[in-house]
Design an enzyme around this catalytic site. Structure first.
Site, PDB file in Angstrom:
ATOM      1  CE1 TYR A   1       2.780   2.818   6.576  1.00  0.00           C
ATOM      2  CE2 TYR A   1       1.203   4.105   7.862  1.00  0.00           C
ATOM      3  CZ  TYR A   1       2.505   3.807   7.501  1.00  0.00           C
ATOM      4  OH  TYR A   1       3.542   4.489   8.098  1.00  0.00           O
ATOM      5  CB  CYS A   2       2.513  -1.414   3.987  1.00  0.00           C
ATOM      6  SG  CYS A   2       3.442  -2.073   2.586  1.00  0.00           S
ATOM      7  CG  ASP A   3      -1.045  -5.883   8.608  1.00  0.00           C
ATOM      8  OD1 ASP A   3       0.008  -5.961   9.266  1.00  0.00           O
ATOM      9  OD2 ASP A   3      -2.125  -6.376   8.975  1.00  0.00           O
TER      10      ASP A   3
ATOM     11  CE  LYS B   1       3.716  -1.933   9.287  1.00  0.00           C
ATOM     12  NZ  LYS B   1       2.938  -2.083   8.056  1.00  0.00           N
TER      13      LYS B   1
ATOM     14  CB  THR C   1      -0.904   0.047   1.253  1.00  0.00           C
ATOM     15  OG1 THR C   1      -0.088   0.325   2.416  1.00  0.00           O
ATOM     16  CG2 THR C   1      -1.648  -1.260   1.472  1.00  0.00           C
TER      17      THR C   1
END
Length: 260
Positions: free
Chosen positions: A147-149, A160, A91
């Site tokens: 985001y961008c998991d 995170k 993402t």
């Protein structure tokens, strides 16, 4: 021997590039790709890179197809958030001073000599050692709403703190007739950057670009936030420098041990 150490020991020699913050965010972003191509072509050996990028928002090629991507790119650019496009998936992610990027690039003798898990562990182990040196215990895990998991996020106190990505490219057969490939593993560690403000920019991009995707600004953290009072007296940039130094030290320790 752990999977991470197997990745390190498979290379005859590692080189570390420890770069100051890039003057141009696009050049900083594209340097990993340029280095990866050199590695794939056999012009460069296994390489690690520690780097930072000026303020920018980095999105995927897939996201350039959003209905109003061009309008979002123009507006955010006017707001000092230039929107850049990367080759890997995931993402949108923010870049700015206080976010430390760590990349690994190396060739392997076949397409999948190492599992993706092994490569991620090699990428993350120096980061975990650097965090541990500051008294922060980290582990792997997905963080819902970030985001961008991914399962190879690094997580501290349930939040995170690091995102990771991986890319593999094929190369032409060498003179010895072997079809090799090259791996790029990337991470971004939030050190002094504000994770709430960063998530807000990501969410704003999606809203402007015509996507309903949104992320939770309260599920990410930074080294500075986790240290709290222990970092209160540090001048701006000092903690980031400490993290970079500890990351470089950890990487050298791991690779020197693997080469013995």
């Amino acid at each position: 021997m752990s999977d991470a150490h197997t990745v390190f020991s498979a290379q005859p020699r590692w080189r570390l590039i420890d770069e100051p913050i890039s003057a141009d965010p696009l050049e900083g972003l594209q340097r990993d790709t340029a280095l990866l191509k050199e590695v794939a072509a056999g012009k460069r050996g296994a390489t690690a890179r520690i780097w930072e990028n000026p303020q920018s928002l980095v999105v995927t090629r897939r996201e350039t197809r959003f209905p109003t991507f061009k309008e979002a790119q123009a507006l955010l650019g006017e707001e000092s958030w230039p929107v850049l496009v990367r080759e890997s998936g995931g993402t949108a992610v923010p870049h700015e001073a206080g976010i430390v990027h760590f990349s690994l690039m190396f060739r392997q003798d076949k397409l999948f000599q190492f599992s993706m898990d092994a490569v991620y562990e090699a990428l993350c182990e120096p980061l975990q050692m650097a965090l541990d040196s500051l008294g922060l215990e980290s582990g792997y895990g997905e963080v819902k709403g970030s985001y961008c998991d991914g399962k190879y996020n690094l997580v501290v106190d349930g939040l995170k703190i690091t995102g990771t990505a991986q890319r593999i490219i094929g190369a032409k057969k060498s003179e010895d007739g072997v079809q090799r490939s090259a791996v790029l593993a990337q991470s971004m560690l939030m050190v002094e950057s504000d994770p709430v403000a960063g998530t807000d920019v990501v969410n704003r991009f999606y809203q402007l670009a015509g996507s309903d995707r949104q992320f939770d600004p309260l599920v990410s953290t930074s080294v500075q936030q986790r240290l709290g009072e222990r970092a209160a007296d540090l001048a701006p940039g000092e903690l980031t420098l400490q993290v970079r130094e500890q990351l470089a030290k950890a990487f050298r320790t791991l690779t020197e041990t693997a080469e013995r």
